[in-house]
Design a protein around this motif. Structure first.
Motif, PDB file in Angstrom:
ATOM      1  N   HIS A 185       0.660  -1.175   0.095  1.00  0.00           N
ATOM      2  CA  HIS A 185       0.025   0.109   0.166  1.00  0.00           C
ATOM      3  C   HIS A 185       0.856   1.046  -0.064  1.00  0.00           C
ATOM      4  N   ARG A 186       2.077   1.215  -0.440  1.00  0.00           N
ATOM      5  CA  ARG A 186       2.988   2.254  -0.371  1.00  0.00           C
ATOM      6  C   ARG A 186       2.471   3.377  -1.480  1.00  0.00           C
ATOM      7  N   THR A 187       2.926   4.621  -1.164  1.00  0.00           N
ATOM      8  CA  THR A 187       2.865   5.823  -2.215  1.00  0.00           C
ATOM      9  C   THR A 187       4.188   6.271  -2.788  1.00  0.00           C
ATOM     10  N   ASP A 188       5.298   5.522  -2.369  1.00  0.00           N
ATOM     11  CA  ASP A 188       6.415   6.076  -2.956  1.00  0.00           C
ATOM     12  C   ASP A 188       6.914   5.298  -4.301  1.00  0.00           C
ATOM     13  N   GLU A 189       8.059   5.493  -4.706  1.00  0.00           N
ATOM     14  CA  GLU A 189       8.440   4.900  -6.050  1.00  0.00           C
ATOM     15  C   GLU A 189       8.417   3.399  -6.011  1.00  0.00           C
ATOM     16  N   TYR A 190       8.046   2.757  -4.788  1.00  0.00           N
ATOM     17  CA  TYR A 190       7.932   1.291  -4.747  1.00  0.00           C
ATOM     18  C   TYR A 190       6.235   0.815  -4.667  1.00  0.00           C
ATOM     19  N   GLY A 191       5.601   1.578  -4.861  1.00  0.00           N
ATOM     20  CA  GLY A 191       4.118   1.293  -4.574  1.00  0.00           C
ATOM     21  C   GLY A 191       3.352   1.941  -5.802  1.00  0.00           C
ATOM     22  N   GLY A 192       1.920   1.478  -5.752  1.00  0.00           N
ATOM     23  CA  GLY A 192       0.884   1.927  -6.513  1.00  0.00           C
ATOM     24  C   GLY A 192       0.960   1.266  -8.074  1.00  0.00           C
ATOM     25  N   SER A 193       1.715   1.757  -9.151  1.00  0.00           N
ATOM     26  CA  SER A 193       1.682   1.133 -10.349  1.00  0.00           C
ATOM     27  C   SER A 193       2.429  -0.042 -10.234  1.00  0.00           C
ATOM     28  N   LEU A 194       2.151  -0.907 -11.285  1.00  0.00           N
ATOM     29  CA  LEU A 194       2.731  -2.214 -11.352  1.00  0.00           C
ATOM     30  C   LEU A 194       4.192  -1.970 -11.545  1.00  0.00           C
ATOM     31  N   GLU A 195       4.654  -0.743 -12.494  1.00  0.00           N
ATOM     32  CA  GLU A 195       5.985  -0.635 -12.626  1.00  0.00           C
ATOM     33  C   GLU A 195       6.810  -0.526 -11.496  1.00  0.00           C
ATOM     34  N   ASN A 196       5.959   0.460 -10.658  1.00  0.00           N
ATOM     35  CA  ASN A 196       6.555   0.751  -9.147  1.00  0.00           C
ATOM     36  C   ASN A 196       6.671  -0.458  -8.317  1.00  0.00           C
ATOM     37  N   ARG A 197       5.896  -1.377  -8.251  1.00  0.00           N
ATOM     38  CA  ARG A 197       5.650  -2.430  -7.463  1.00  0.00           C
ATOM     39  C   ARG A 197       6.743  -3.484  -7.770  1.00  0.00           C
ATOM     40  N   ALA A 198       7.135  -3.611  -9.251  1.00  0.00           N
ATOM     41  CA  ALA A 198       8.136  -4.561  -9.701  1.00  0.00           C
ATOM     42  C   ALA A 198       9.492  -3.886  -9.664  1.00  0.00           C
ATOM     43  N   ARG A 199       9.590  -2.554  -9.050  1.00  0.00           N
ATOM     44  CA  ARG A 199      10.970  -1.871  -9.247  1.00  0.00           C
ATOM     45  C   ARG A 199      11.892  -2.836  -8.117  1.00  0.00           C
ATOM     46  N   PHE A 200      11.361  -3.030  -7.020  1.00  0.00           N
ATOM     47  CA  PHE A 200      12.227  -3.800  -6.105  1.00  0.00           C
ATOM     48  C   PHE A 200      12.740  -5.266  -6.567  1.00  0.00           C
ATOM     49  N   ALA A 201      11.935  -6.103  -7.229  1.00  0.00           N
ATOM     50  CA  ALA A 201      12.287  -7.407  -7.819  1.00  0.00           C
ATOM     51  C   ALA A 201      13.116  -7.221  -8.993  1.00  0.00           C
ATOM     52  N   ARG A 202      13.120  -6.077  -9.984  1.00  0.00           N
ATOM     53  CA  ARG A 202      13.790  -5.850 -10.917  1.00  0.00           C
ATOM     54  C   ARG A 202      15.405  -5.536 -10.526  1.00  0.00           C
ATOM     55  N   ASP A 203      15.511  -4.568  -9.497  1.00  0.00           N
ATOM     56  CA  ASP A 203      16.722  -4.245  -8.887  1.00  0.00           C
ATOM     57  C   ASP A 203      17.470  -5.356  -8.227  1.00  0.00           C
ATOM     58  N   ILE A 204      16.641  -6.238  -7.604  1.00  0.00           N
ATOM     59  CA  ILE A 204      17.085  -7.565  -6.972  1.00  0.00           C
ATOM     60  C   ILE A 204      18.071  -8.276  -8.115  1.00  0.00           C
ATOM     61  N   MET A 205      17.017  -8.500  -9.188  1.00  0.00           N
ATOM     62  CA  MET A 205      17.768  -9.134 -10.293  1.00  0.00           C
ATOM     63  C   MET A 205      19.004  -8.588 -10.989  1.00  0.00           C
ATOM     64  N   ARG A 206      18.939  -7.335 -11.213  1.00  0.00           N
ATOM     65  CA  ARG A 206      20.002  -6.650 -11.739  1.00  0.00           C
ATOM     66  C   ARG A 206      21.152  -6.720 -10.834  1.00  0.00           C
ATOM     67  N   ALA A 207      21.104  -6.704  -9.632  1.00  0.00           N
ATOM     68  CA  ALA A 207      22.043  -6.582  -8.503  1.00  0.00           C
ATOM     69  C   ALA A 207      22.795  -8.183  -8.606  1.00  0.00           C
ATOM     70  N   VAL A 208      21.930  -9.040  -8.571  1.00  0.00           N
ATOM     71  CA  VAL A 208      22.415 -10.585  -8.559  1.00  0.00           C
ATOM     72  C   VAL A 208      23.054 -10.756 -10.014  1.00  0.00           C
ATOM     73  N   HIS A 209      22.580 -10.341 -11.163  1.00  0.00           N
ATOM     74  CA  HIS A 209      23.076 -10.683 -12.617  1.00  0.00           C
ATOM     75  C   HIS A 209      24.610  -9.916 -12.506  1.00  0.00           C
TER      76      HIS A 209
END
Length: 408
Positions: A185-209
Protein backbone atom coordinates in the motif's frame (compact mmCIF):
# COMPACT_ATOMS: atom_id res chain seq x y z
CA UNK A 1 7.84 -26.60 -32.34
CA UNK A 2 7.99 -29.75 -34.47
CA UNK A 3 8.45 -33.23 -33.12
CA UNK A 4 12.05 -33.30 -34.35
CA UNK A 5 12.78 -30.09 -32.41
CA UNK A 6 11.30 -31.33 -29.14
CA UNK A 7 14.21 -31.88 -26.75
CA UNK A 8 14.80 -35.09 -24.87
CA UNK A 9 14.20 -34.23 -21.21
CA UNK A 10 16.77 -36.82 -20.11
CA UNK A 11 19.52 -35.63 -22.46
CA UNK A 12 22.20 -33.05 -21.53
CA UNK A 13 21.20 -29.38 -21.72
CA UNK A 14 22.59 -25.92 -21.15
CA UNK A 15 21.27 -23.54 -18.46
CA UNK A 16 23.03 -20.22 -18.90
CA UNK A 17 26.73 -21.00 -18.45
CA UNK A 18 26.03 -24.39 -16.81
CA UNK A 19 25.93 -27.77 -18.53
CA UNK A 20 23.30 -30.07 -16.99
CA UNK A 21 23.25 -33.82 -17.55
CA UNK A 22 19.50 -33.62 -18.10
CA UNK A 23 16.61 -31.15 -17.90
CA UNK A 24 15.16 -32.35 -14.57
CA UNK A 25 15.62 -30.07 -11.55
CA UNK A 26 14.87 -31.02 -7.95
CA UNK A 27 12.71 -28.06 -6.91
CA UNK A 28 13.45 -26.22 -3.69
CA UNK A 29 11.62 -27.73 -0.71
CA UNK A 30 12.65 -26.40 2.68
CA UNK A 31 14.60 -29.30 4.11
CA UNK A 32 14.43 -28.50 7.83
CA UNK A 33 17.88 -30.09 8.08
CA UNK A 34 20.19 -27.17 8.81
CA UNK A 35 20.98 -26.46 12.45
CA UNK A 36 21.94 -23.10 13.96
CA UNK A 37 22.11 -21.84 10.34
CA UNK A 38 24.86 -24.31 9.45
CA UNK A 39 24.99 -27.26 7.07
CA UNK A 40 24.61 -30.70 8.64
CA UNK A 41 25.47 -34.13 7.30
CA UNK A 42 21.72 -34.72 7.00
CA UNK A 43 21.38 -31.78 4.63
CA UNK A 44 24.28 -33.01 2.51
CA UNK A 45 22.82 -36.52 2.40
CA UNK A 46 19.40 -35.12 1.44
CA UNK A 47 20.78 -33.51 -1.73
CA UNK A 48 23.26 -36.27 -2.53
CA UNK A 49 20.30 -38.68 -2.69
CA UNK A 50 18.72 -36.70 -5.54
CA UNK A 51 22.03 -36.28 -7.31
CA UNK A 52 22.69 -40.01 -7.04
CA UNK A 53 19.09 -40.61 -8.13
CA UNK A 54 19.65 -38.92 -11.47
CA UNK A 55 18.44 -35.28 -11.42
CA UNK A 56 20.31 -32.76 -13.52
CA UNK A 57 20.34 -30.22 -10.69
CA UNK A 58 19.17 -30.11 -7.08
CA UNK A 59 18.18 -26.90 -5.27
CA UNK A 60 19.11 -26.02 -1.68
CA UNK A 61 16.05 -24.22 -0.36
CA UNK A 62 15.58 -20.89 1.38
CA UNK A 63 19.11 -19.65 1.99
CA UNK A 64 18.19 -16.27 3.45
CA UNK A 65 20.10 -13.19 2.34
CA UNK A 66 19.82 -11.61 5.81
CA UNK A 67 19.29 -12.90 9.33
CA UNK A 68 15.94 -11.14 9.72
CA UNK A 69 14.76 -12.72 6.45
CA UNK A 70 14.77 -16.29 7.80
CA UNK A 71 11.49 -18.17 8.09
CA UNK A 72 12.97 -20.65 10.57
CA UNK A 73 15.50 -20.19 13.36
CA UNK A 74 17.82 -22.86 11.94
CA UNK A 75 17.66 -21.62 8.36
CA UNK A 76 20.94 -21.01 6.56
CA UNK A 77 22.02 -17.49 5.78
CA UNK A 78 25.26 -16.38 4.18
CA UNK A 79 27.68 -16.08 7.10
CA UNK A 80 31.40 -16.86 7.08
CA UNK A 81 30.65 -19.78 9.40
CA UNK A 82 28.21 -21.34 6.91
CA UNK A 83 30.58 -21.30 3.94
CA UNK A 84 32.71 -24.41 4.68
CA UNK A 85 29.62 -26.58 5.04
CA UNK A 86 28.10 -25.17 1.86
CA UNK A 87 31.31 -26.00 -0.01
CA UNK A 88 31.18 -29.54 1.35
CA UNK A 89 27.59 -29.84 0.13
CA UNK A 90 28.33 -28.63 -3.41
CA UNK A 91 31.37 -30.89 -3.69
CA UNK A 92 29.32 -33.90 -2.58
CA UNK A 93 26.60 -33.20 -5.16
CA UNK A 94 29.16 -32.63 -7.91
CA UNK A 95 30.81 -35.95 -7.06
CA UNK A 96 27.53 -37.63 -8.06
CA UNK A 97 27.47 -35.87 -11.45
CA UNK A 98 24.72 -33.33 -10.75
CA UNK A 99 24.69 -29.55 -10.55
CA UNK A 100 23.43 -27.69 -7.48
CA UNK A 101 21.59 -24.38 -7.07
CA UNK A 102 21.11 -22.18 -4.02
CA UNK A 103 17.70 -20.58 -3.59
CA UNK A 104 18.25 -17.09 -2.19
CA UNK A 105 15.69 -14.64 -0.89
CA UNK A 106 14.26 -12.68 2.01
CA UNK A 107 11.21 -13.96 3.88
CA UNK A 108 9.75 -10.48 4.37
CA UNK A 109 6.30 -10.78 5.97
CA UNK A 110 6.67 -14.59 6.05
CA UNK A 111 9.84 -14.37 8.18
CA UNK A 112 9.79 -15.44 11.82
CA UNK A 113 10.27 -12.41 14.09
CA UNK A 114 10.53 -14.55 17.22
CA UNK A 115 13.24 -16.77 15.76
CA UNK A 116 15.15 -13.88 14.21
CA UNK A 117 14.96 -11.53 17.16
CA UNK A 118 13.90 -8.81 14.74
CA UNK A 119 10.60 -7.61 13.25
CA UNK A 120 9.45 -9.09 9.97
CA UNK A 121 9.43 -6.68 7.02
CA UNK A 122 6.69 -5.98 4.49
CA UNK A 123 6.07 -3.29 1.87
CA UNK A 124 3.54 -1.74 4.25
CA UNK A 125 2.67 -2.48 7.86
CA UNK A 126 1.00 -5.89 7.83
CA UNK A 127 -0.45 -8.19 10.48
CA UNK A 128 0.74 -11.81 10.19
CA UNK A 129 -2.00 -13.95 11.70
CA UNK A 130 0.16 -17.08 11.99
CA UNK A 131 2.97 -15.29 13.85
CA UNK A 132 0.43 -13.10 15.69
CA UNK A 133 2.61 -10.04 15.11
CA UNK A 134 2.95 -6.99 12.90
CA UNK A 135 5.45 -6.82 10.04
CA UNK A 136 7.15 -3.41 9.86
CA UNK A 137 7.17 -1.27 6.74
CA UNK A 138 10.40 -1.71 4.76
CA UNK A 139 12.31 1.57 4.56
CA UNK A 140 14.07 2.74 1.41
CA UNK A 141 17.34 2.14 3.25
CA UNK A 142 16.22 -1.44 3.96
CA UNK A 143 15.43 -1.91 0.28
CA UNK A 144 18.95 -0.85 -0.69
CA UNK A 145 20.52 -3.03 2.01
CA UNK A 146 18.49 -6.11 1.06
CA UNK A 147 19.14 -5.61 -2.66
CA UNK A 148 22.88 -5.61 -1.98
CA UNK A 149 22.43 -8.60 0.35
CA UNK A 150 21.05 -10.58 -2.61
CA UNK A 151 24.12 -9.66 -4.63
CA UNK A 152 26.44 -10.70 -1.80
CA UNK A 153 24.53 -13.97 -1.35
CA UNK A 154 24.96 -14.70 -5.05
CA UNK A 155 28.68 -13.95 -4.87
CA UNK A 156 29.03 -16.25 -1.88
CA UNK A 157 27.04 -18.96 -3.64
CA UNK A 158 29.45 -18.84 -6.55
CA UNK A 159 32.39 -18.94 -4.13
CA UNK A 160 30.89 -21.99 -2.38
CA UNK A 161 30.71 -23.89 -5.67
CA UNK A 162 27.03 -23.53 -6.54
CA UNK A 163 26.26 -23.74 -10.25
CA UNK A 164 23.21 -21.48 -10.05
CA UNK A 165 21.20 -19.20 -7.81
CA UNK A 166 17.43 -19.26 -7.81
CA UNK A 167 16.17 -15.86 -6.68
CA UNK A 168 12.90 -16.16 -4.77
CA UNK A 169 10.39 -13.65 -6.15
CA UNK A 170 7.34 -15.71 -5.19
CA UNK A 171 4.96 -16.85 -2.46
CA UNK A 172 4.63 -13.37 -0.90
CA UNK A 173 8.15 -13.44 0.45
CA UNK A 174 9.54 -9.91 0.48
CA UNK A 175 10.02 -9.26 -3.25
CA UNK A 176 6.73 -10.97 -4.04
CA UNK A 177 4.88 -9.00 -1.37
CA UNK A 178 6.01 -5.79 -3.08
CA UNK A 179 4.39 -7.06 -6.29
CA UNK A 180 1.08 -7.70 -4.51
CA UNK A 181 -1.43 -4.82 -4.49
CA UNK A 182 -3.14 -6.52 -1.55
CA UNK A 183 -0.02 -6.23 0.65
CA UNK A 184 1.77 -3.25 -0.91
CA UNK A 185 0.00 0.00 0.00
CA UNK A 186 3.01 2.28 -0.45
CA UNK A 187 2.73 5.68 -2.08
CA UNK A 188 6.39 6.11 -2.98
CA UNK A 189 8.34 4.83 -6.00
CA UNK A 190 7.89 1.23 -4.77
CA UNK A 191 4.09 1.26 -4.61
CA UNK A 192 1.02 2.02 -6.67
CA UNK A 193 1.58 1.21 -10.34
CA UNK A 194 2.79 -2.20 -11.45
CA UNK A 195 6.03 -0.64 -12.67
CA UNK A 196 6.64 0.74 -9.18
CA UNK A 197 5.66 -2.49 -7.42
CA UNK A 198 8.04 -4.44 -9.69
CA UNK A 199 10.95 -2.04 -9.10
CA UNK A 200 12.35 -3.93 -6.10
CA UNK A 201 12.29 -7.33 -7.83
CA UNK A 202 13.96 -5.89 -10.93
CA UNK A 203 16.61 -4.16 -8.84
CA UNK A 204 17.33 -7.44 -7.04
CA UNK A 205 17.73 -9.30 -10.32
CA UNK A 206 20.04 -6.61 -11.71
CA UNK A 207 22.18 -6.76 -8.59
CA UNK A 208 22.41 -10.56 -8.70
CA UNK A 209 23.18 -10.58 -12.43
CA UNK A 210 25.87 -7.95 -12.03
CA UNK A 211 27.39 -9.91 -9.14
CA UNK A 212 27.63 -13.30 -10.87
CA UNK A 213 26.27 -13.01 -14.42
CA UNK A 214 28.17 -15.31 -16.74
CA UNK A 215 29.88 -17.25 -13.94
CA UNK A 216 26.86 -19.17 -12.66
CA UNK A 217 23.28 -19.41 -13.86
CA UNK A 218 20.61 -17.03 -12.55
CA UNK A 219 17.03 -18.31 -12.24
CA UNK A 220 14.05 -16.22 -11.12
CA UNK A 221 11.22 -18.02 -9.31
CA UNK A 222 8.17 -15.79 -9.59
CA UNK A 223 4.45 -16.03 -8.93
CA UNK A 224 1.95 -16.16 -11.75
CA UNK A 225 -0.71 -15.44 -9.15
CA UNK A 226 -0.98 -15.30 -5.38
CA UNK A 227 -4.24 -17.23 -5.15
CA UNK A 228 -5.92 -14.53 -3.03
CA UNK A 229 -8.45 -11.83 -3.95
CA UNK A 230 -6.77 -8.50 -4.58
CA UNK A 231 -3.36 -10.09 -4.95
CA UNK A 232 -0.91 -10.40 -7.83
CA UNK A 233 -2.37 -12.20 -10.84
CA UNK A 234 -1.37 -13.48 -14.28
CA UNK A 235 -2.32 -10.29 -16.11
CA UNK A 236 0.37 -8.47 -14.10
CA UNK A 237 2.86 -11.35 -14.13
CA UNK A 238 3.13 -11.25 -17.92
CA UNK A 239 4.49 -7.67 -18.16
CA UNK A 240 6.83 -8.26 -15.21
CA UNK A 241 8.50 -11.26 -16.88
CA UNK A 242 8.73 -9.26 -20.09
CA UNK A 243 10.57 -6.54 -18.17
CA UNK A 244 12.92 -9.13 -16.70
CA UNK A 245 13.61 -10.38 -20.21
CA UNK A 246 14.29 -6.84 -21.42
CA UNK A 247 16.61 -6.25 -18.47
CA UNK A 248 18.70 -9.26 -19.52
CA UNK A 249 19.19 -10.40 -15.92
CA UNK A 250 17.75 -13.93 -16.02
CA UNK A 251 18.91 -17.21 -17.57
CA UNK A 252 15.63 -19.02 -16.88
CA UNK A 253 12.21 -18.47 -15.31
CA UNK A 254 10.46 -20.84 -12.93
CA UNK A 255 6.84 -19.78 -12.57
CA UNK A 256 5.00 -20.64 -9.39
CA UNK A 257 1.83 -19.63 -7.51
CA UNK A 258 0.35 -19.15 -4.08
CA UNK A 259 1.08 -17.22 -0.91
CA UNK A 260 2.93 -18.71 2.05
CA UNK A 261 1.43 -15.79 3.95
CA UNK A 262 -2.22 -16.02 2.87
CA UNK A 263 -2.92 -19.22 0.91
CA UNK A 264 -0.06 -21.75 1.08
CA UNK A 265 -1.92 -24.78 -0.31
CA UNK A 266 -2.70 -22.99 -3.58
CA UNK A 267 0.70 -24.01 -4.95
CA UNK A 268 0.56 -27.66 -3.99
CA UNK A 269 -2.91 -28.88 -4.91
CA UNK A 270 -4.19 -32.07 -3.32
CA UNK A 271 -5.14 -32.67 0.30
CA UNK A 272 -4.56 -30.17 3.11
CA UNK A 273 -2.99 -32.11 6.02
CA UNK A 274 -4.62 -30.16 8.85
CA UNK A 275 -4.06 -32.72 11.58
CA UNK A 276 -0.40 -33.17 10.69
CA UNK A 277 0.18 -29.39 10.66
CA UNK A 278 -1.51 -29.03 14.06
CA UNK A 279 0.56 -31.87 15.51
CA UNK A 280 3.87 -30.07 14.86
CA UNK A 281 2.79 -26.56 15.87
CA UNK A 282 3.37 -25.00 19.28
CA UNK A 283 0.51 -23.51 21.23
CA UNK A 284 -1.43 -21.32 20.65
CA UNK A 285 -0.89 -21.90 16.91
CA UNK A 286 -1.79 -25.59 17.33
CA UNK A 287 -5.21 -24.65 18.71
CA UNK A 288 -5.71 -22.10 15.96
CA UNK A 289 -4.97 -24.66 13.23
CA UNK A 290 -7.46 -27.08 14.77
CA UNK A 291 -10.17 -24.44 15.09
CA UNK A 292 -9.84 -22.35 11.92
CA UNK A 293 -7.25 -24.18 9.81
CA UNK A 294 -9.76 -24.94 7.07
CA UNK A 295 -10.09 -21.21 6.43
CA UNK A 296 -6.34 -20.94 5.79
CA UNK A 297 -5.28 -24.36 4.50
CA UNK A 298 -7.58 -25.03 1.57
CA UNK A 299 -7.72 -28.21 -0.49
CA UNK A 300 -7.49 -27.96 -4.28
CA UNK A 301 -8.04 -30.74 -6.80
CA UNK A 302 -4.80 -32.26 -8.04
CA UNK A 303 -3.97 -33.01 -11.65
CA UNK A 304 -0.64 -33.56 -13.39
CA UNK A 305 1.01 -30.42 -14.79
CA UNK A 306 -1.50 -28.27 -12.91
CA UNK A 307 0.41 -25.00 -13.50
CA UNK A 308 0.76 -25.60 -17.24
CA UNK A 309 -2.34 -23.68 -18.34
CA UNK A 310 -1.14 -20.42 -16.79
CA UNK A 311 2.56 -21.05 -17.50
CA UNK A 312 1.67 -21.54 -21.15
CA UNK A 313 0.62 -17.88 -21.28
CA UNK A 314 3.97 -16.80 -19.84
CA UNK A 315 5.68 -19.09 -22.36
CA UNK A 316 3.92 -17.29 -25.20
CA UNK A 317 4.95 -13.86 -23.88
CA UNK A 318 8.74 -14.32 -23.55
CA UNK A 319 11.60 -16.12 -25.27
CA UNK A 320 13.47 -16.79 -22.02
CA UNK A 321 14.11 -20.45 -21.15
CA UNK A 322 11.43 -21.69 -18.75
CA UNK A 323 11.16 -24.37 -16.07
CA UNK A 324 7.74 -25.98 -15.68
CA UNK A 325 6.84 -26.62 -12.04
CA UNK A 326 3.75 -28.26 -10.54
CA UNK A 327 2.57 -31.84 -10.89
CA UNK A 328 5.59 -33.21 -12.77
CA UNK A 329 5.31 -36.89 -11.93
CA UNK A 330 6.55 -39.00 -14.84
CA UNK A 331 8.06 -39.16 -18.29
CA UNK A 332 4.82 -38.49 -20.14
CA UNK A 333 4.31 -35.23 -18.22
CA UNK A 334 7.93 -34.25 -18.80
CA UNK A 335 7.54 -34.90 -22.52
CA UNK A 336 4.38 -32.79 -22.53
CA UNK A 337 6.35 -29.92 -21.00
CA UNK A 338 9.00 -30.25 -23.73
CA UNK A 339 6.34 -30.25 -26.47
CA UNK A 340 4.79 -27.13 -24.95
CA UNK A 341 8.09 -25.29 -25.33
CA UNK A 342 9.50 -25.51 -21.80
CA UNK A 343 13.21 -26.20 -21.55
CA UNK A 344 13.28 -27.81 -18.08
CA UNK A 345 10.98 -29.37 -15.49
CA UNK A 346 11.12 -29.07 -11.70
CA UNK A 347 9.98 -31.86 -9.38
CA UNK A 348 9.52 -31.92 -5.61
CA UNK A 349 6.98 -34.26 -3.98
CA UNK A 350 7.48 -37.12 -6.43
CA UNK A 351 11.20 -37.09 -5.66
CA UNK A 352 10.61 -36.91 -1.91
CA UNK A 353 8.78 -40.22 -2.29
CA UNK A 354 11.37 -41.68 -4.70
CA UNK A 355 14.75 -39.92 -4.85
CA UNK A 356 15.92 -42.33 -7.58
CA UNK A 357 12.87 -41.82 -9.80
CA UNK A 358 14.87 -40.22 -12.64
CA UNK A 359 17.28 -43.15 -12.88
CA UNK A 360 14.34 -45.54 -12.99
CA UNK A 361 12.58 -43.44 -15.65
CA UNK A 362 15.75 -43.60 -17.71
CA UNK A 363 15.60 -47.41 -17.49
CA UNK A 364 11.84 -47.62 -18.07
CA UNK A 365 9.88 -44.59 -19.27
CA UNK A 366 6.61 -46.16 -18.12
CA UNK A 367 7.70 -46.18 -14.47
CA UNK A 368 4.80 -44.65 -12.48
CA UNK A 369 5.31 -42.17 -9.67
CA UNK A 370 4.21 -43.48 -6.29
CA UNK A 371 3.39 -39.99 -4.93
CA UNK A 372 -0.29 -39.76 -3.94
CA UNK A 373 -0.27 -35.97 -3.33
CA UNK A 374 -1.41 -36.34 0.28
CA UNK A 375 0.87 -33.40 1.17
CA UNK A 376 1.78 -34.97 4.51
CA UNK A 377 5.38 -34.24 3.58
CA UNK A 378 4.71 -30.52 4.10
CA UNK A 379 4.58 -30.45 7.92
CA UNK A 380 7.73 -32.58 8.09
CA UNK A 381 9.92 -29.59 7.27
CA UNK A 382 9.85 -28.88 11.01
CA UNK A 383 11.51 -32.25 11.71
CA UNK A 384 13.36 -33.04 8.48
CA UNK A 385 11.49 -33.01 5.15
CA UNK A 386 10.53 -36.48 3.97
CA UNK A 387 7.73 -38.60 2.55
CA UNK A 388 5.86 -40.05 5.50
CA UNK A 389 4.84 -43.08 3.45
CA UNK A 390 8.43 -44.28 3.13
CA UNK A 391 9.59 -46.50 5.97
CA UNK A 392 13.03 -45.17 6.78
CA UNK A 393 14.74 -43.74 9.83
CA UNK A 394 13.93 -40.10 10.54
CA UNK A 395 16.51 -37.73 9.15
CA UNK A 396 17.08 -35.85 12.37
CA UNK A 397 20.18 -37.15 14.15
CA UNK A 398 20.85 -37.22 17.89
CA UNK A 399 24.23 -35.63 17.13
CA UNK A 400 22.73 -32.27 16.22
CA UNK A 401 23.95 -29.47 18.43
CA UNK A 402 27.40 -31.07 18.64
CA UNK A 403 30.30 -30.88 16.23
CA UNK A 404 29.47 -34.36 14.97
CA UNK A 405 26.30 -33.07 13.32
CA UNK A 406 28.01 -30.40 11.22
CA UNK A 407 30.10 -30.64 8.07
CA UNK A 408 32.73 -28.43 6.55
Amino acid sequence: MTATETPDVLAPAQLGPVKLRNRVIKAATYEGLSHKSLVTKDLVDFHVAYARGGVGMTTVAYCAVAKEGRTDRHQIYWTDEAMPGLRTLTEAVHAEGAAVAAQIGHGGPVASPKANGAPALAPSKHFHATAMSWAHETSVADIGRITEAHAEAARRAASAGFDAVEVHLGHNYLASSFLSPRINHRTDEYGGSLENRARFARDIMRAVHDAVGGRIAVVAKMNMDDGVPGGFWLDEAIPVVQWLEQDGTVDALEMTAGSSLLNPMYLFKGDAPLKEFADVMPQPIKLGVKMVGKRFLHSYPYRDAYLLEDARQIRAAVKLPMILLGGITGKSVMDLAMREGFEYVAMARALLREPDLINRLRDDEATPSLCIHCNKCMPTNFTGTRCVLVDRTTTRHATWGTSAGYVG
